[in-house]
Design a protein around this motif. Structure first.
Motif, PDB file in Angstrom:
ATOM      1  N   MET A   1       0.846  -1.187   0.000  1.00 41.34           N
ATOM      2  CA  MET A   1       0.000   0.000   0.000  1.00 41.34           C
ATOM      3  C   MET A   1       0.889   1.246   0.000  1.00 41.34           C
ATOM      4  N   ALA A   2       0.699   2.091  -0.975  1.00 37.12           N
ATOM      5  CA  ALA A   2       1.525   3.287  -1.123  1.00 37.12           C
ATOM      6  C   ALA A   2       1.086   4.366  -0.123  1.00 37.12           C
ATOM      7  N   LYS A   3       2.050   5.148   0.287  1.00 42.20           N
ATOM      8  CA  LYS A   3       1.770   6.253   1.193  1.00 42.20           C
ATOM      9  C   LYS A   3       0.934   7.300   0.459  1.00 42.20           C
ATOM     10  N   LYS A   4      -0.117   7.781   1.118  1.00 42.10           N
ATOM     11  CA  LYS A   4      -0.976   8.783   0.490  1.00 42.10           C
ATOM     12  C   LYS A   4      -0.291  10.144   0.466  1.00 42.10           C
ATOM     13  N   GLN A   5      -0.484  10.820  -0.607  1.00 48.00           N
ATOM     14  CA  GLN A   5      -0.001  12.188  -0.753  1.00 48.00           C
ATOM     15  C   GLN A   5      -1.151  13.131  -0.431  1.00 48.00           C
ATOM     16  N   SER A   7      -2.456  15.366  -2.194  1.00 52.60           N
ATOM     17  CA  SER A   7      -3.369  15.453  -3.342  1.00 52.60           C
ATOM     18  C   SER A   7      -4.281  14.222  -3.458  1.00 52.60           C
ATOM     19  N   ASP A   8      -3.927  13.117  -2.793  1.00 51.40           N
ATOM     20  CA  ASP A   8      -4.774  11.927  -2.807  1.00 51.40           C
ATOM     21  C   ASP A   8      -5.973  12.043  -1.868  1.00 51.40           C
ATOM     22  N   LEU A   9      -5.903  12.980  -0.937  1.00 50.03           N
ATOM     23  CA  LEU A   9      -6.978  13.151   0.036  1.00 50.03           C
ATOM     24  C   LEU A   9      -8.131  13.937  -0.575  1.00 50.03           C
ATOM     25  N   THR A  10      -9.329  13.640  -0.113  1.00 49.58           N
ATOM     26  CA  THR A  10     -10.486  14.419  -0.560  1.00 49.58           C
ATOM     27  C   THR A  10     -10.416  15.793   0.100  1.00 49.58           C
ATOM     28  N   SER A  11     -11.196  16.730  -0.397  1.00 48.16           N
ATOM     29  CA  SER A  11     -11.189  18.071   0.206  1.00 48.16           C
ATOM     30  C   SER A  11     -11.660  18.009   1.655  1.00 48.16           C
ATOM     31  N   GLY A  12     -12.590  17.121   1.968  1.00 48.67           N
ATOM     32  CA  GLY A  12     -13.043  16.971   3.351  1.00 48.67           C
ATOM     33  C   GLY A  12     -11.952  16.437   4.256  1.00 48.67           C
ATOM     34  N   GLN A  13     -11.165  15.484   3.756  1.00 50.42           N
ATOM     35  CA  GLN A  13     -10.047  14.944   4.531  1.00 50.42           C
ATOM     36  C   GLN A  13      -8.970  16.009   4.734  1.00 50.42           C
ATOM     37  N   GLN A  14      -8.697  16.768   3.689  1.00 46.96           N
ATOM     38  CA  GLN A  14      -7.714  17.842   3.810  1.00 46.96           C
ATOM     39  C   GLN A  14      -8.158  18.865   4.845  1.00 46.96           C
ATOM     40  N   ARG A  15      -9.432  19.219   4.799  1.00 48.54           N
ATOM     41  CA  ARG A  15      -9.990  20.176   5.748  1.00 48.54           C
ATOM     42  C   ARG A  15      -9.860  19.631   7.180  1.00 48.54           C
ATOM     43  N   ALA A  16     -10.160  18.337   7.381  1.00 51.61           N
ATOM     44  CA  ALA A  16     -10.072  17.726   8.705  1.00 51.61           C
ATOM     45  C   ALA A  16      -8.635  17.751   9.234  1.00 51.61           C
TER      46      ALA A  16
END
Length: 74
Positions: A1-5, A7-16
């Protein structure tokens, strides 16, 4: 499983992540400020150990507010 970047996160995840980080920063600054202004007699344990505990996010600052302060004598 690759490490998430980012940019891979949704806007809601980024906001959180941003809101959570901001909340941790505010909590840590509030704890540091309180510790700096509180007399050593009103702190359970050495102040330097509490400062080190603040690096354990978010548990250090929360523990300080819950158990590290003695009731003020004023």
């Amino acid at each position: 499983m690759a490490k998430k970047q980012w940019s891979d996160l949704t806007s809601g995840q980024q906001r959180a992540v941003v809101v959570g980080g901001a909340a941790e920063a505010v909590l840590t600054v509030a704890a540091l400020r309180d510790l700096a202004h509180r007399p050593a007699a009103d702190v359970r344990g050495p102040k330097v150990l509490w400062v080190l505990a603040f690096f354990i996010q978010p548990f250090g600052p929360l523990a300080y507010f819950a158990r590290g302060r003695r009731r003020s004598h004023s």
